[in-house]
Design a protein around this motif. Structure first.
Motif, PDB file in Angstrom:
ATOM      1  N   GLY A   1       1.149  -1.077   0.572  1.00 62.18           N
ATOM      2  CA  GLY A   1      -0.032   0.390  -0.480  1.00 62.18           C
ATOM      3  C   GLY A   1       1.052   1.174  -0.241  1.00 62.18           C
ATOM      4  N   ARG A   2       0.476   2.206   0.004  1.00 64.98           N
ATOM      5  CA  ARG A   2       0.834   4.317  -0.204  1.00 64.98           C
ATOM      6  C   ARG A   2       0.093   4.845   0.471  1.00 64.98           C
ATOM      7  NH1 ARG A   2       4.414   7.734  -3.327  1.00 64.98           N
ATOM      8  NH2 ARG A   2       4.986   8.209  -1.376  1.00 64.98           N
ATOM      9  N   LEU A   3       1.593   5.314   1.582  1.00 72.25           N
ATOM     10  CA  LEU A   3       0.645   6.325   2.497  1.00 72.25           C
ATOM     11  C   LEU A   3       1.334   6.983   2.672  1.00 72.25           C
ATOM     12  CD1 LEU A   3      -1.246   7.436   4.812  1.00 72.25           C
ATOM     13  CD2 LEU A   3       0.055   6.433   6.097  1.00 72.25           C
ATOM     14  N   LYS A   4       1.497   8.374   1.684  1.00 66.41           N
ATOM     15  CA  LYS A   4       2.482   9.189   1.416  1.00 66.41           C
ATOM     16  C   LYS A   4       2.589  10.942   2.812  1.00 66.41           C
ATOM     17  CE  LYS A   4       0.552  11.047  -2.311  1.00 66.41           C
ATOM     18  NZ  LYS A   4      -0.254  11.879  -3.626  1.00 66.41           N
ATOM     19  N   LEU A   5       3.337  10.727   3.309  1.00 61.78           N
ATOM     20  CA  LEU A   5       3.536  11.379   4.442  1.00 61.78           C
ATOM     21  C   LEU A   5       4.615  12.615   3.816  1.00 61.78           C
ATOM     22  CD1 LEU A   5       5.469   8.532   6.732  1.00 61.78           C
ATOM     23  CD2 LEU A   5       2.490   9.797   6.602  1.00 61.78           C
ATOM     24  N   PRO A   6       3.755  13.579   5.079  1.00 60.34           N
ATOM     25  CA  PRO A   6       4.713  14.657   5.174  1.00 60.34           C
ATOM     26  C   PRO A   6       5.992  14.869   5.291  1.00 60.34           C
ATOM     27  CG  PRO A   6       2.103  15.140   6.892  1.00 60.34           C
ATOM     28  CD  PRO A   6       2.736  13.710   6.161  1.00 60.34           C
ATOM     29  N   GLY A   7       6.716  15.999   3.883  1.00 57.42           N
ATOM     30  CA  GLY A   7       8.008  15.359   4.352  1.00 57.42           C
ATOM     31  C   GLY A   7       8.078  14.799   2.565  1.00 57.42           C
ATOM     32  N   ASP A   8       8.021  13.541   2.477  1.00 55.63           N
ATOM     33  CA  ASP A   8       8.097  13.424   1.049  1.00 55.63           C
ATOM     34  C   ASP A   8       7.745  13.895   0.342  1.00 55.63           C
ATOM     35  OD1 ASP A   8       7.892  11.052   2.392  1.00 55.63           O
ATOM     36  OD2 ASP A   8       6.155   9.981   2.106  1.00 55.63           O
ATOM     37  N   SER A   9       8.748  13.382  -0.683  1.00 52.38           N
ATOM     38  CA  SER A   9       8.481  14.719  -1.977  1.00 52.38           C
ATOM     39  C   SER A   9       7.519  14.990  -2.492  1.00 52.38           C
ATOM     40  CB  SER A   9       9.777  14.260  -3.403  1.00 52.38           C
ATOM     41  OG  SER A   9       9.170  13.200  -3.817  1.00 52.38           O
ATOM     42  N   ASP A  10       6.126  13.734  -2.577  1.00 52.08           N
ATOM     43  CA  ASP A  10       4.926  14.259  -3.382  1.00 52.08           C
ATOM     44  C   ASP A  10       3.848  14.357  -2.734  1.00 52.08           C
ATOM     45  OD1 ASP A  10       5.437  11.897  -2.615  1.00 52.08           O
ATOM     46  OD2 ASP A  10       4.007  10.445  -3.674  1.00 52.08           O
ATOM     47  N   TRP A  11       3.980  14.556  -1.219  1.00 54.68           N
ATOM     48  CA  TRP A  11       2.889  14.461  -1.021  1.00 54.68           C
ATOM     49  C   TRP A  11       2.950  16.551  -0.134  1.00 54.68           C
ATOM     50  CZ3 TRP A  11       2.331  17.893   3.752  1.00 54.68           C
ATOM     51  CH2 TRP A  11       1.046  17.595   4.417  1.00 54.68           C
ATOM     52  N   TYR A  12       1.215  17.014  -1.112  1.00 52.63           N
ATOM     53  CA  TYR A  12       1.400  18.507  -0.546  1.00 52.63           C
ATOM     54  C   TYR A  12      -0.331  18.418   0.437  1.00 52.63           C
ATOM     55  CZ  TYR A  12       3.634  17.900  -4.984  1.00 52.63           C
ATOM     56  OH  TYR A  12       4.460  18.065  -5.853  1.00 52.63           O
ATOM     57  N   GLU A  13      -0.158  19.529   1.420  1.00 49.85           N
ATOM     58  CA  GLU A  13      -1.347  19.666   2.093  1.00 49.85           C
ATOM     59  C   GLU A  13      -2.868  19.623   1.502  1.00 49.85           C
ATOM     60  OE1 GLU A  13      -1.544  24.150   3.632  1.00 49.85           O
ATOM     61  OE2 GLU A  13      -2.808  23.252   4.502  1.00 49.85           O
ATOM     62  N   ALA A  14      -2.984  20.027   0.229  1.00 48.11           N
ATOM     63  CA  ALA A  14      -3.827  19.021   0.382  1.00 48.11           C
ATOM     64  C   ALA A  14      -4.161  17.345  -0.087  1.00 48.11           C
ATOM     65  CB  ALA A  14      -4.179  19.398  -1.844  1.00 48.11           C
ATOM     66  N   ASP A  15      -2.934  16.972   0.009  1.00 45.08           N
ATOM     67  CA  ASP A  15      -3.199  14.819   0.390  1.00 45.08           C
ATOM     68  C   ASP A  15      -4.044  15.126   0.845  1.00 45.08           C
ATOM     69  OD1 ASP A  15      -1.908  14.121  -1.671  1.00 45.08           O
ATOM     70  OD2 ASP A  15       0.107  14.928  -0.977  1.00 45.08           O
ATOM     71  N   LEU A  16      -4.046  16.168   2.518  1.00 48.26           N
ATOM     72  CA  LEU A  16      -4.532  15.531   3.935  1.00 48.26           C
ATOM     73  C   LEU A  16      -6.101  15.875   3.618  1.00 48.26           C
ATOM     74  CD1 LEU A  16      -4.693  15.627   6.532  1.00 48.26           C
ATOM     75  CD2 LEU A  16      -4.406  18.345   7.211  1.00 48.26           C
ATOM     76  N   GLY A  17      -6.246  16.569   2.844  1.00 40.48           N
ATOM     77  CA  GLY A  17      -7.764  16.746   3.253  1.00 40.48           C
ATOM     78  C   GLY A  17      -8.166  15.755   2.014  1.00 40.48           C
ATOM     79  N   THR A  18      -7.709  14.733   0.540  1.00 44.60           N
ATOM     80  CA  THR A  18      -8.193  13.836  -0.076  1.00 44.60           C
ATOM     81  C   THR A  18      -7.743  12.379   0.791  1.00 44.60           C
ATOM     82  OG1 THR A  18      -5.611  14.126  -1.163  1.00 44.60           O
ATOM     83  CG2 THR A  18      -7.237  15.064  -2.175  1.00 44.60           C
ATOM     84  N   ASN A  19      -6.830  12.574   1.344  1.00 47.15           N
ATOM     85  CA  ASN A  19      -6.584  11.259   2.144  1.00 47.15           C
ATOM     86  C   ASN A  19      -8.189  11.250   3.600  1.00 47.15           C
ATOM     87  OD1 ASN A  19      -2.713  10.716   2.591  1.00 47.15           O
ATOM     88  ND2 ASN A  19      -4.697  10.960   0.497  1.00 47.15           N
ATOM     89  N   SER A  20      -8.478  11.840   3.901  1.00 39.96           N
ATOM     90  CA  SER A  20      -9.352  12.259   4.382  1.00 39.96           C
ATOM     91  C   SER A  20     -10.651  10.657   4.086  1.00 39.96           C
ATOM     92  CB  SER A  20      -9.931  13.616   5.210  1.00 39.96           C
ATOM     93  OG  SER A  20     -10.505  14.106   4.586  1.00 39.96           O
ATOM     94  N   PHE A  21     -10.294  11.289   2.919  1.00 41.04           N
ATOM     95  CA  PHE A  21     -12.056   9.951   2.804  1.00 41.04           C
ATOM     96  C   PHE A  21     -11.132   9.324   1.928  1.00 41.04           C
ATOM     97  CE2 PHE A  21     -12.199  14.092   0.427  1.00 41.04           C
ATOM     98  CZ  PHE A  21     -11.881  13.888  -1.058  1.00 41.04           C
ATOM     99  N   GLY A  22     -10.244   8.467   1.714  1.00 38.41           N
ATOM    100  CA  GLY A  22      -9.809   7.702   0.871  1.00 38.41           C
ATOM    101  C   GLY A  22      -9.056   7.350  -0.507  1.00 38.41           C
ATOM    102  N   GLN A  23      -9.242   9.088  -0.968  1.00 37.77           N
ATOM    103  CA  GLN A  23      -8.189   9.289  -2.058  1.00 37.77           C
ATOM    104  C   GLN A  23      -6.647   9.344  -1.747  1.00 37.77           C
ATOM    105  OE1 GLN A  23     -10.451  11.854  -4.546  1.00 37.77           O
ATOM    106  NE2 GLN A  23     -11.895  11.193  -5.475  1.00 37.77           N
ATOM    107  N   GLY A  24      -5.932   9.624  -2.532  1.00 40.26           N
ATOM    108  CA  GLY A  24      -4.239   9.273  -2.612  1.00 40.26           C
ATOM    109  C   GLY A  24      -4.229   8.764  -1.757  1.00 40.26           C
ATOM    110  N   VAL A  25      -4.848   7.659  -1.345  1.00 41.59           N
ATOM    111  CA  VAL A  25      -3.958   6.552  -0.254  1.00 41.59           C
ATOM    112  C   VAL A  25      -4.059   5.401  -1.385  1.00 41.59           C
ATOM    113  CG1 VAL A  25      -6.230   6.841   1.462  1.00 41.59           C
ATOM    114  CG2 VAL A  25      -3.879   6.009   1.957  1.00 41.59           C
ATOM    115  N   ALA A  26      -2.994   4.794  -1.344  1.00 42.99           N
ATOM    116  CA  ALA A  26      -3.378   2.667  -1.279  1.00 42.99           C
ATOM    117  C   ALA A  26      -3.220   1.807   0.137  1.00 42.99           C
ATOM    118  CB  ALA A  26      -1.870   2.990  -2.233  1.00 42.99           C
ATOM    119  N   VAL A  27      -4.257   1.225  -0.239  1.00 39.21           N
ATOM    120  CA  VAL A  27      -4.844   0.175   0.393  1.00 39.21           C
ATOM    121  C   VAL A  27      -4.646  -1.389  -0.185  1.00 39.21           C
ATOM    122  CG1 VAL A  27      -4.736   2.051   2.561  1.00 39.21           C
ATOM    123  CG2 VAL A  27      -7.043   0.607   1.020  1.00 39.21           C
TER     124      VAL A  27
END
Lengths: 595, 176
Positions: A411-437
């Protein structure tokens, strides 16, 4: 008179003495001649024989002792070159008898056999193998052919020698067999021609199951019989799988795929208290007895078991984890009201709801019931990125669960500090987008909600039987990402949500908690496709959860919504589960408990 | 006179008597050696036969069967018996597989139960079925000291004294 014969006696004595002396000399001389050494060396060739011992591969049982993977007899057929009388007859008989064998049903098999025998004869080999994995039925046919040839009259046959199968020999060995055929095939994996386990339990526990095939020089000296070594046999495995539940769940999945038009899917059933997987149905699924059809079922290296190897965006079922984290961290309470205006800006992008609508004031239960992306993005922003991702990591997102099956994806969970993580990811990750499980990752994470906050490691092996003992590894709690109180609050919230929306997931007599998921499928250029992945995760009975069920359908065409295609599948599974697990309805259990 | 004659006769017969004695001793040694050799050969032959039988009971020594013979289960080596057992277990599993049992149950008129058809009864002391146990759990083997016979603990003299005392008591109890 006496003197007359003395010299004769003396001569005779000398003669016999000489003969005796020569015999004694020869007795001591002969063992050291070159000829004697050659004879001794030749004799050594026969004082032992090379024997390859194939210990039976360990058997695999379901939790009640039904055999899921066993062994069956097949035969290796070959010729003892020195005893061979008619190579053409041997080739002809084998080619005819094995004409329907999947490995030998090709046109040039006859000539290949002749070539092999000729090569063996030229190289002076004593034995050469002609065919393997010959079935008992095929061997019986060969025996009939051999007897028929043996009954032929001994008349001159001219240049063509008398037909005969003399010299053709066989040796029994074991081949893996799956008596339940395609049942639980994705969990079991299969064993290939070389005896290697591929996929599933067969691969994960290959070393344990296989034993150690050992080639040894077996002495033919009867006085050294105690030197025959003891061979290590394969261990047996008892799985946590319940054959009846597995069959029922596979049946439900197959029907769901047919009615929804989904490409593939998986249904997982786990005991949330122990992590024991009771059923793991996945499609595509094939009969591992015909493993050579693998490429037909799984073209382009598709995952053999979608439940552990498929990475995908989970969609709204992920909101369960977001809400659990927010409640546990104190960022919100169940009564916190969020006014949904239909959009929420975070990291420079706007988040919208699934219907692009504004739902007005909503408490947290309402946010979950209506599956509001805007609300959950706001909730995540209230937690803050650091807090949110710490919780997600505690839930095991982006990590393997450690399930005892081969080829588990990360799976993949982008984390703050990763080169491909953006603040917008916090919003999309919250409802299961932009995260792989993976499905099993979701199952493990959500087990915390159904098990008083404790997250258990999902596993399929219940016991290992080795050297006459049965080892039962203890269930493992891998963490406690949320408190027991949070787990109870969220379970109640989700159970209420299902009841209020009169979900298709509800089962008469049993209170269940759960959440639907509808995930758009990302492509190289974003979310372009109309197709979705539909899912539902639920557990029950809420007061004392005994099962946790995850349904995931890939690209259904009858409807894109999880509430339409996945929720009814959950209900069908639970309707079977309560019968097969002997779970009385809530009212009956309450009555029994009060007595 | 008689004594002289007897001595003369004994003297004249002495050489062949001596030869008979030597031959007798030689034959005795020969027969003894033959008996010992015979016993040795007999034991050796039996040991060899047993050794060969044990080998053949363990593995198929020469590796291959002829098409013209059918191995009987009575003289199968252990290795092949194990294969045979595994094969029979697989056949049994086929006969009791889910699909076969489901078809048999349906042919007998059974159908899967619906949840609302279930009737639950509370039975005192009922124990729900437990998952299969194929072998005992590993547990350390503890040899209890109490389980070892006294003969292995007490000194020889103590044991001897005890035996004498018991025997004496036995005779003491004999009534005329």
């Amino acid at each position: 008179m006496k003197n007359e014969h003395t010299w004769r006696y003396t001569m005779l004595g000398v003669l016999f003495g000489l003969i005796g002396f020569m015999i004694i000399v020869q007795v001591f001389r002969l063992p050291y001649t070159p000829q004697a050494e050659a004879i001794v060396n030749e004799g050594k060739l026969y004082e032992r024989t090379w024997h390859i011992y194939y210990p039976p591969r360990g058997q695999i049982y379901d939790r009640w002792g039904s055999l899921l993977a066993g062994n069956t007899l097949v035969y290796e057929v070959g010729v003892q070159v020195g005893a061979l009388q008619n190579a053409e007859t041997v080739a002809f008989a084998l080619a005819r008898v094995l004409s329907t064998h999947p490995e030998y049903n090709y046109a040039d098999f006859y000539t290949d056999l002749l070539d092999v025998m000729e090569a063996a004869e030229e190289s002076g080999r004593a034995y050469t193998q002609l065919a393997d994995f010959v079935t008992p039925e095929e061997l019986a046919q060969l025996k009939q052919w051999a007897e028929s040839y043996d009954d032929l009259p001994a008349v001159p046959y001219g240049d063509t020698k008398q037909p005969s199968l003399v010299g053709l020999v066989y040796r029994p060995r074991l081949k893996r067999v799956y008596p339940e055929e395609a049942l639980a095939a994705n969990i079991l994996g299969f064993v290939n021609r070389d005896g290697d386990g591929l996929f599933g339990v067969e691969q994960q526990f290959n070393n344990l199951l296989a034993g150690t095939p050992t080639g040894v020089w077996m002495t033919l000296d009867p006085y050294r019989v105690d030197e025959i070594p003891e061979m290590e046999e394969g261990s047996d495995l008892v799985l946590t799988i319940d054959r009846e539940i597995q069959a029922a769940v596979e049946h439900v999945l197959d029907n769901a795929l047919e009615t929804s038009g989904a490409e593939g899917g998986t249904i997982l059933v786990m005991d949330p208290n122990t992590g024991e997987i009771l059923a793991m149905a996945s499609w595509p699924r094939m009969d591992p007895n015909v493993y050579w059809d693998y490429a037909k079922f799984f073209p382009e290296n598709q995952p053999y078991n979608r439940a552990v190897s498929t990475e995908y965006e989970p969609g709204s079922v992920f909101k369960v984890l977001t809400m659990a984290a927010a409640l546990d961290s104190g960022a919100v309470t169940p009564d916190t009201v969020f006014t949904d205006t239909g959009m929420f800006q975070i990291g420079g992008i706007y988040i919208y709801n699934w219907n692009y609508g504004a739902w007005g004031p909503q408490d947290m239960g309402g946010c979950m019931q209506h599956s509001l992306n805007v609300c959950l993005a706001w909730v995540a922003s209230q937690m803050g990125a650091t807090n949110f991702y710490e919780y997600m990591q505690a839930f095991g997102i982006g990590h393997r669960t450690g399930i005892d099956l081969a080829a588990e994806a990360y799976g993949r969970l982008k984390l703050p500090g990763d080169s491909d993580w953006y603040e917008a990811d916090l919003g999309t990750n919250s409802f299961g987008q932009g995260v792989a499980v993976t499905p099993v990752q979701m199952l493990a994470a959500i087990s915390a909600l159904a098990n008083e906050g404790e997250m258990v490691m999902p596993h399929v092996v219940r016991s290992i039987v080795r050297d006459g003992y049965q080892y039962n590894p203890a269930p493992q709690v891998v963490g406690m990402p949320i408190s027991a109180e949070t787990a109870r609050i969220l379970s109640e919230m989700l159970a209420d949500s299902l009841e209020e929306e009169a979900s298709d997931a509800l089962i008469e007599g049993y209170r269940v908690a759960g959440k639907t998921g509808t995930a758009e499928i990302p492509g190289p250029f974003g979310y372009e496709s109309d197709l979705t992945n539909a899912s539902f995760v639920g557990w029950g009975p809420v007061e004392d959860p005994q099962f946790l069920v995850y349904v995931w359908l890939e690209k259904p065409t009858s409807s894109p919504w999880g509430s339409v295609v996945a929720a009814p599948v959950f209900r069908q599974v639970v309707e079977q589960l309560v019968v097969l697990m002997d779970l009385p309805p809530d009212a009956v259990r309450a009555m029994m408990g009060s007595e | 006179m008689d004594n002289v004659q007897r001595m003369t006769q004994a003297y004249s017969q002495a050489p062949w008597r001596k030869q008979v004695q030597i031959i007798g001793i030689f034959l005795l040694a020969l027969v003894t050696t033959a008996i010992v050799a015979g016993i040795y050969l007999n034991i050796t032959a039996r040991t060899t036969t047993m050794g060969r039988e044990i080998q053949e009971m363990q593995i198929l020594v020469y590796g291959y069967h002829s098409l013209f013979t059918t191995p009987q289960s009575g003289n199968m080596p252990v290795e092949e018996l194990r294969q045979d057992i595994a094969n029979l277990q697989a056949q049994l599993a086929y006969l009791t597989s889910y699909e076969v049992m489901d078809a048999r149950a349906r042919s007998l008129g059974f159908r899967p139960t619906e949840p609302d058809e279930m009737v639950y009864l509370e039975i005192e002391g009922y124990v729900a079925p437990q998952p299969v146990t194929l072998a005992p759990p590993p547990s350390p083997v503890v040899v209890s000291a109490a389980g070892v016979s006294d003969e292995f603990n007490e000194p020889l003299f103590s044991w001897l004294a005890d035996q004498i005392e018991q025997t004496a008591r036995l005779f003491g109890e004999v009534k005329p």
